[in-house]
Write a protein that holds these residues in place. Structure first.
Motif, PDB file in Angstrom:
ATOM      1  N   MET A   1       2.438   1.890  -3.382  1.00  0.00           N
ATOM      2  CA  MET A   1       1.502   2.448  -4.363  1.00  0.00           C
ATOM      3  C   MET A   1       1.247   3.922  -4.086  1.00  0.00           C
ATOM      4  O   MET A   1       1.310   4.769  -4.979  1.00  0.00           O
ATOM      5  N   ASN A   2       0.995   4.224  -2.800  1.00  0.00           N
ATOM      6  CA  ASN A   2       0.742   5.623  -2.454  1.00  0.00           C
ATOM      7  C   ASN A   2       1.947   6.497  -2.748  1.00  0.00           C
ATOM      8  O   ASN A   2       1.824   7.593  -3.291  1.00  0.00           O
TER       9      ASN A   2
ATOM     10  N   VAL B   1       2.333   7.138  -6.474  1.00  0.00           N
ATOM     11  CA  VAL B   1       1.353   8.082  -6.998  1.00  0.00           C
ATOM     12  C   VAL B   1       1.662   9.501  -6.527  1.00  0.00           C
ATOM     13  O   VAL B   1       1.680  10.444  -7.317  1.00  0.00           O
TER      14      VAL B   1
ATOM     15  N   PRO C   1      -3.917   6.175 -11.264  1.00  0.00           N
ATOM     16  CA  PRO C   1      -3.435   6.657  -9.967  1.00  0.00           C
ATOM     17  C   PRO C   1      -4.518   6.597  -8.898  1.00  0.00           C
ATOM     18  O   PRO C   1      -4.254   6.234  -7.758  1.00  0.00           O
TER      19      PRO C   1
ATOM     20  N   LEU D   1       0.831  -1.204   0.000  1.00  0.00           N
ATOM     21  CA  LEU D   1       0.000   0.000   0.000  1.00  0.00           C
ATOM     22  C   LEU D   1       0.867   1.258   0.000  1.00  0.00           C
ATOM     23  O   LEU D   1       0.635   2.195  -0.763  1.00  0.00           O
TER      24      LEU D   1
ATOM     25  N   LEU E   1      -4.789   3.175  -7.526  1.00  0.00           N
ATOM     26  CA  LEU E   1      -3.717   2.795  -6.626  1.00  0.00           C
ATOM     27  C   LEU E   1      -3.881   3.429  -5.244  1.00  0.00           C
ATOM     28  O   LEU E   1      -3.605   2.818  -4.227  1.00  0.00           O
ATOM     29  N   ILE E   2      -4.362   4.665  -5.243  1.00  0.00           N
ATOM     30  CA  ILE E   2      -4.308   5.407  -3.976  1.00  0.00           C
ATOM     31  C   ILE E   2      -5.626   5.411  -3.214  1.00  0.00           C
ATOM     32  O   ILE E   2      -5.650   5.630  -2.004  1.00  0.00           O
TER      33      ILE E   2
ATOM     34  N   TYR F   1       4.559   1.215 -13.100  1.00  0.00           N
ATOM     35  CA  TYR F   1       4.719   0.916 -11.683  1.00  0.00           C
ATOM     36  C   TYR F   1       5.211  -0.518 -11.500  1.00  0.00           C
ATOM     37  O   TYR F   1       6.191  -0.772 -10.793  1.00  0.00           O
TER      38      TYR F   1
ATOM     39  N   SER G   1      -6.183   3.515   0.241  1.00  0.00           N
ATOM     40  CA  SER G   1      -5.552   4.174   1.381  1.00  0.00           C
ATOM     41  C   SER G   1      -6.300   5.431   1.786  1.00  0.00           C
ATOM     42  O   SER G   1      -6.476   5.711   2.976  1.00  0.00           O
TER      43      SER G   1
END
Lengths: 296, 432, 301
Positions: free
Chosen positions: A110-111, A114, C11, A107, C14-15, A203, C18
């Protein structure tokens, strides 16, 4: 993948070897330096000495007044007793910590990717909002958190703890990965984009393989903090399904006549896995910190 | 523009989630009302029993009780919800949060008296009066005790055992070495001070004490000794004035007692303080009668190795606390909880439990001869003495008051406040 | 529209997990907490809504901040943080500096300095409770006994039992645990400095000391800042360690996190939540300028 492997095998550049005058032979400065280093080493090890020595003492011997003495007779009883008390919890902790560390690392990766590469207005604000989550005092949110977890129907014990460590790990893992990814040259990403790869492909095929150093840092960090957590453990698991910190607390803070030898053996047992990780991977940890993650 | 729309979307998402959060918490509260449907029937497949009896004699007691339970109710599975740590502090914190989140265990341990009041006020425990009739318990418990479990005519828990808080323990060898007669008892605090001086002069710790709650327990016995049973009880119902000169002089006695104590007290818990008596490092110690288990475990014999007597000035008064079990509102297995309460209240359960734990049965029909010498003496005292409620164990005041009193006591014993401040802090705490 | 999706989709994919989790578990819960902090829920009956409670605005904050006992907690927190920060920064920096130069057994020193970080507070509390025993003279144990054995009797003290300075003693185990981490940060910082910089300075004939003082140390300020932030926020949340060495009721070691715990166990949820908010504000005062600074320096790059 090879680049990553190379990073791993040479985790830390050798110390700077330049100045000739400090190399070889006897020098006051050098001796002093080793004396200082050694003195600190001993100071750091003081608590360990007490832990180890006491863990081999019999019940009468293991009293605070005799903390510095060696055992009158050496015994393994404390260790076997502590093992019996802690081993089921140790195993549960492994089951909890490994997935928690892995999921939160992905996680975070990925964050971080980005937020470091995708420049939109407010990206910094989003990052700041995520980061702020690191600083909340957990006791303040415990009751609504319990209600929320119950409402979601997450079973107590390992599943709850995995979820919580993943969620509350997001800020720090995001921070570490974002800082690391900011050090990746733009050309690398652009090259992949020119090849027609989308963000997800970039990615997966370009960024992930070179993320190994940061993964090491984040995995170690999350592994340790999940392993050592006590607060979530008290609230979201019980002695039947809880991790080793809970079991150790039961062992060390029993109501009647604390068996010091046993609690010290237990404390050591509970710390072995994390200690092992640090001793074996410590240099990769520093190497990983170095590869971008400490950039302020 | 695009960004604007996106942020709106995120904001909407957050709002939706917060709504869901609110809905789920209010849904939980609504659920409680539906489940408040008396105590009859219910799932009896298992029972999660929440206690802080995780080790030592307490665990032995629980194990013995579980043994009886498994004989009496073989179809109900016992699930141990024991949480250790800091005299039940971690356990109570967790319990409170679980009750707040509507996730109660099937039954939990609570001290009889004011501590139970919080759960009653919060509507978290069921009235179990009907179980007293069903199990025939109305006549087997002393009236004094049932009074303390009753609020507005309803009884909210079933007691399992009784402890006495006002007991002094002493090491005979240390007393002899200090030129004292180990058989002697002391009628007043002043008599006791003379003896404490003698032990102090002999180079030992005169009075061993541990962390704050044990200091509060010492304080309560001093208040009891100096104010008498009636004056002491009056502190909790408002009939004794906290600002009075009598209280001041009791606090002066407490202050003086603290000068006889070990300096490392705040870092210790009660077993460490008791251990100082066992090891002959200290002369006297004031602790509840669960301490007897520590002497037993160390292989010490009452009368020869150690002696015990009521705290000077409190002879004829039984400073009591009792553990009891409840039926929480919304318990997932009310049938199982009912079976557990049946065993807790039963003669077999009480005898087995208390023999192992070292306390005395709450039931008056237990055969005293089955118990140890100390327990027999406690059973006799409980039958004859004036009974008052313990402060330090939540029998006399609710948790909030006790916490404030503990804070005031710690502030005083660490030297951060003087006697006058201490007295006004206590008055404020009790008034709150 | 498809172009938008292609640009925003990946994007966001992916985010968003979270973002949702953080929105609910951090901000949602903080909101609930802040709401509680502005009510008069001070009793057990009010916590479950069986007695009425009402909105009181900032009253709880006023009550707390004017109470001498809470001021004592805040003072303790400051003291704890100062000792914790100063200790970890001092040792961490010193060790990293010593180890930056060629040292035999570097790996050994590094591992041992770093390892306390791997130990949980629950485990280290077991032994530190012994070490920080306050008895002196004949009945001394722990560190006081050690001081006697090596002839440093004058160092004996009552550690965390001192009313005014006790909390500083609790910071000692914290310094023990985190100094190695700060060392790792600084060491990584030292090693991350481009080689050319050192060479250039040496070419100019700078002495070793001058090299460090004028060339290398200034390069470490971002690392130092991260270390301060990480250690600082741990310090503000200090709870486990105090719980495992001292006790929540001990006046000398009260800090806001302990007050929060005691209020909660007294069914005084409003005050407990208010302490939580105050802690958060303190953290924000520390962290927000840092984050602003971060954003600025990044823009300048």
């Amino acid at each position: 993948m090879t680049a990553a492997a190379a990073e791993l095998t040479t985790p830390i550049p050798a110390a700077d070897r330049a100045p000739a005058r400090s190399r070889g032979g006897f020098s006051v400065g050098r001796t002093l330096k080793y004396a200082v280093l050694l003195a600190f080493l001993l100071v750091v090890l003081i608590p360990v000495y007490v832990l180890v020595v006491t863990s081999f003492k019999g019940p009468g011997d293991a009293s605070p007044a005799r903390a510095w003495n060696l055992p009158t007779t050496w015994t393994l009883d404390n260790w076997t007793a502590a093992w019996t008390a802690l081993s089921p919890a140790l195993w549960r902790t492994v089951q909890m910590v490994v997935p928690a560390a892995i999921i939160s690392s992905f996680l975070g990766s990925m964050n971080g990717f980005v937020l470091s590469r995708w420049r939109f207005r407010g990206a910094d604000l989003v990052f700041t909002l995520i980061l702020f989550g690191m600083f909340i005092p957990y006791q303040a949110v415990m009751i609504p958190l319990l209600q929320l977890m119950l409402g979601m129907g997450v079973p107590s014990g390992v599943p709850s703890l995995i979820l919580l460590h993943v969620i509350y790990g997001i800020p720090i893992t995001t921070l570490i990965f974002r800082n690391y990814y900011q050090t990746i040259p733009n050309e690398l990403i652009e090259a992949s984009r020119v090849d027609g790869a989308g963000m997800l492909r970039t990615y997966a095929s370009v960024v992930l393989p070179i993320s190994v150093p940061s993964f090491v840092v984040v995995l170690i960090w999350q592994f340790t903090s999940a392993w050592n957590d006590f607060l979530f453990a008290v609230f979201f698991s019980s002695s039947q399904n809880g991790p080793v910190t809970l079991a150790l607390n039961n062992l060390a803070n029993g109501a009647l006549l604390t068996n010091y030898g046993q609690s010290m053996a237990g404390a050591l047992l509970a710390s072995f896995p994390t200690l092992l990780v640090y001793v074996l991977l410590g240099k990769y940890f520093i190497g990983g910190l170095m590869s971008g993650s400490v950039k302020g | 523009m695009r960004t604007g729309r996106r942020i709106t979307a995120v904001a909407a998402g957050i709002a939706a989630v917060s709504l869901a959060l609110a809905a789920c918490s209010s849904g939980g509260e609504g659920g409680t009302d539906d489940e408040t449907g008396g105590t009859g029937g219910g799932d009896a497949s298992e029972v999660e029993v929440f206690t802080w009896w995780a080790s030592g004699s307490e665990k032995l007691g629980l194990d013995a009780l579980v043994g009886v339970f498994e004989d009496q109710h073989p179809d109900t599975k016992f699930v141990n919800g024991a949480v250790a740590g800091g005299a039940g502090s971690a356990a109570k914190d967790l319990l409170q949060s679980r009750l707040q989140a509507n996730d109660p265990p099937d039954t939990f341990q609570a001290h009889a008296g004011a501590e139970l009041q919080d759960y009653i006020d919060a509507g978290q425990v069921e009235d179990v009066s009907s179980l007293y009739d069903e199990f025939g318990l109305r006549d087997v418990f002393p009236e004094d005790l049932v009074d303390r479990l009753t609020v507005d005519g309803k009884i909210y828990s079933i007691p399992s055992n009784i402890h006495r808080a006002n007991v002094t323990w002493a090491n005979t060898q240390v007393l002899t070495d200090a030129g004292l007669d180990p058989e002697a008892t002391y009628a007043t605090m002043d008599d006791w001070f003379t003896a404490l001086d003698a032990v102090k002069d002999s180079g030992k710790t005169a009075l061993s004490v541990a962390t704050t709650w044990t200091q509060v327990q010492l304080l309560e016995t001093v208040l009891l000794a100096d104010l008498g049973a009636e004056g002491y009880s009056g502190l909790w119902d408002g009939s004794t004035d906290w600002a009075s000169a009598e209280v001041t002089s009791a606090l002066e006695d407490f202050e003086k007692l603290m000068t006889y104590t070990n300096t490392d007290r705040d870092g210790l818990d009660w077993p460490d303080a008791t251990q100082q008596i066992i090891d002959g490092q200290a002369g006297f110690n004031v602790m509840g009668d669960w301490a007897v288990a520590a002497f037993d475990e160390a292989g010490k014999t009452a009368g020869t190795d150690y002696v015990y007597f009521p705290v000077p000035g409190t002879d004829g008064v039984f400073d009591f606390l009792a553990d009891s079990f409840t039926l929480p509102v919304g318990a997932p297995h009310p049938g199982g909880a009912k079976n557990w309460l049946d065993t807790v209240g039963s003669l077999d359960g009480q005898v087995a439990f208390n023999k192992a734990k070292g306390s005395i049965p709450a039931r008056t029909d237990a055969d005293a001869s089955e118990f140890s010498e100390y327990q027999q003496s406690a059973i006799t005292s409980f039958g004859e003495d004036t009974i008052v409620s313990s402060l330090a164990h939540g029998a006399a005041v609710p948790v909030a008051t006790l916490n404030s009193i503990s804070d005031a006591t710690s502030k005083f014993t660490t030297g951060a406040s003087d006697l006058a401040t201490f007295q006004s802090d206590l008055a404020a705490a009790a008034g709150a | 529209m498809p172009r938008n999706l292609r640009r925003w989709g990946p994007p966001l994919l992916l985010i968003s997990p979270s973002l949702i989790l953080v929105a609910v578990f951090v901000y949602g819960l903080l909101g609930v907490n802040a709401k509680t902090a502005m009510t008069d829920v001070h009793t057990a009956a009010q916590t479950t809504g069986r007695a009425p409670s009402s909105f009181v605005g900032l009253e709880n904050f006023g009550d707390l901040l004017t109470s001498p006992d809470f001021q004592h907690s805040l003072r303790n927190l400051v003291l704890y943080t100062v000792v914790f920060l100063a200790g970890t920064m001092l040792f961490g920096f010193l060790w990293a500096w010593l180890l930056d130069r060629p040292v035999r057994f570097e790996g050994l020193f590094r591992s041992i300095y770093l390892f306390p970080m791997a130990v949980s507070f629950v485990a280290s509390g077991v032994v530190w409770r012994w070490l920080l025993n306050s008895n002196q003279g004949e009945s001394a144990s722990g560190l006081n006994r050690l001081f006697q054995m090596v002839g440093l009797d004058f160092l004996q003290n009552n550690w965390w039992n001192s009313v005014n300075w006790g909390i500083a003693a609790i910071a000692i185990p914290a310094v023990w645990q985190l100094s190695g981490y700060v060392m790792a940060l600084f060491l990584a910082g030292f090693r991350g400095i481009p080689h050319e910089l050192r060479e250039a300075a040496r070419m100019d004939g700078a002495s070793e000391w001058k090299l460090y003082r004028h060339v290398l140390f200034p390069q470490l300020s971002p690392v130092a800042l991260s270390a301060v932030i990480i250690v600082g926020h741990m310090s503000l949340k200090a709870f486990d360690l105090i719980m495992s060495i001292s006790k929540p009721a001990n006046y000398q070691t009260k800090v806001p996190a302990i007050d929060m715990y005691v209020f909660k166990s007294s069914f005084d949820y409003a005050s407990s939540a208010a302490v939580g908010v105050i802690l958060l504000v303190v953290v924000a005062v520390l962290i927000v300028p840092y984050l602003v600074h971060l954003n600025r320096t990044e823009k300048h790059r």
